[in-house]
Design a protein around this motif. Structure first.
Motif, PDB file in Angstrom:
ATOM      1  N   ILE A  43       0.844  -1.199   0.000  1.00  0.00           N
ATOM      2  CA  ILE A  43       0.000   0.000   0.000  1.00  0.00           C
ATOM      3  C   ILE A  43       0.878   1.247   0.000  1.00  0.00           C
ATOM      4  O   ILE A  43       0.632   2.198  -0.744  1.00  0.00           O
ATOM      5  N   THR A  46       2.456   1.919  -3.318  1.00  0.00           N
ATOM      6  CA  THR A  46       1.484   2.331  -4.324  1.00  0.00           C
ATOM      7  C   THR A  46       0.952   3.733  -4.043  1.00  0.00           C
ATOM      8  O   THR A  46       0.815   4.547  -4.957  1.00  0.00           O
ATOM      9  N   ALA A  47       0.657   4.005  -2.788  1.00  0.00           N
ATOM     10  CA  ALA A  47       0.014   5.275  -2.433  1.00  0.00           C
ATOM     11  C   ALA A  47       0.979   6.453  -2.456  1.00  0.00           C
ATOM     12  O   ALA A  47       0.575   7.571  -2.803  1.00  0.00           O
ATOM     13  N   LEU A  51      -0.005   9.970  -4.203  1.00  0.00           N
ATOM     14  CA  LEU A  51      -0.223  11.171  -3.392  1.00  0.00           C
ATOM     15  C   LEU A  51       0.779  12.272  -3.736  1.00  0.00           C
ATOM     16  O   LEU A  51       0.411  13.446  -3.793  1.00  0.00           O
TER      17      LEU A  51
END
Length: 125
Positions: A43, A46-47, A51
């Motif tokens: 996560i 990926t994030a 962002l």
């Protein structure tokens, strides 16, 4: 005269195909179980680029509108449509280049952070 299909060779081929699928499933299961990245790591990796791209993209858009984006507006308040089209194309190109750069850099950074964490965990063991 109709020939009977060779059931033994058809059955053997079907069994061999099922064994090949089974081996592939086992290999994928082993790969998943031996993956050092946790769900949180995945996560995070990926994030973070997403962002960062969002934040820097909005900042780039605001800076563009405050500086270059005003050049298509004439003194009387109307817009120069030819200049507006040219600036829109220039913004699209510059934004894509900037977004790609930010995404790549943040992707490298997030992977480096996760790899350092894995190295620290391996060192503790």
């Amino acid at each position: 005269m109709s020939e009977k299909p060779d059931m033994e060779s058809s059955a053997d081929r079907a069994v061999a195909a099922l064994h090949a699928v089974d081996e592939k499933v086992n290999a994928l299961r082993d790969q998943r179980l031996n993956d050092p990245d946790s769900f949180g790591d995945k996560i995070f990796k990926t994030a973070t680029p997403a962002l960062a791209g969002l934040v820097f993209g909005k900042a780039f858009e605001m800076l563009w509108k405050r500086s270059v984006g005003r050049k298509s507006v004439r003194a009387d308040g109307t817009t120069n449509e030819a200049a507006e089209v040219a600036l829109s194309i220039a913004f699209a190109v510059a934004s894509a280049a900037f977004g790609t750069l930010v995404s790549q850099l943040s992707d490298r950074g997030s992977k480096a952070i996760v790899n350092k964490r894995h190295a620290r965990q391996a060192h503790r063991k």
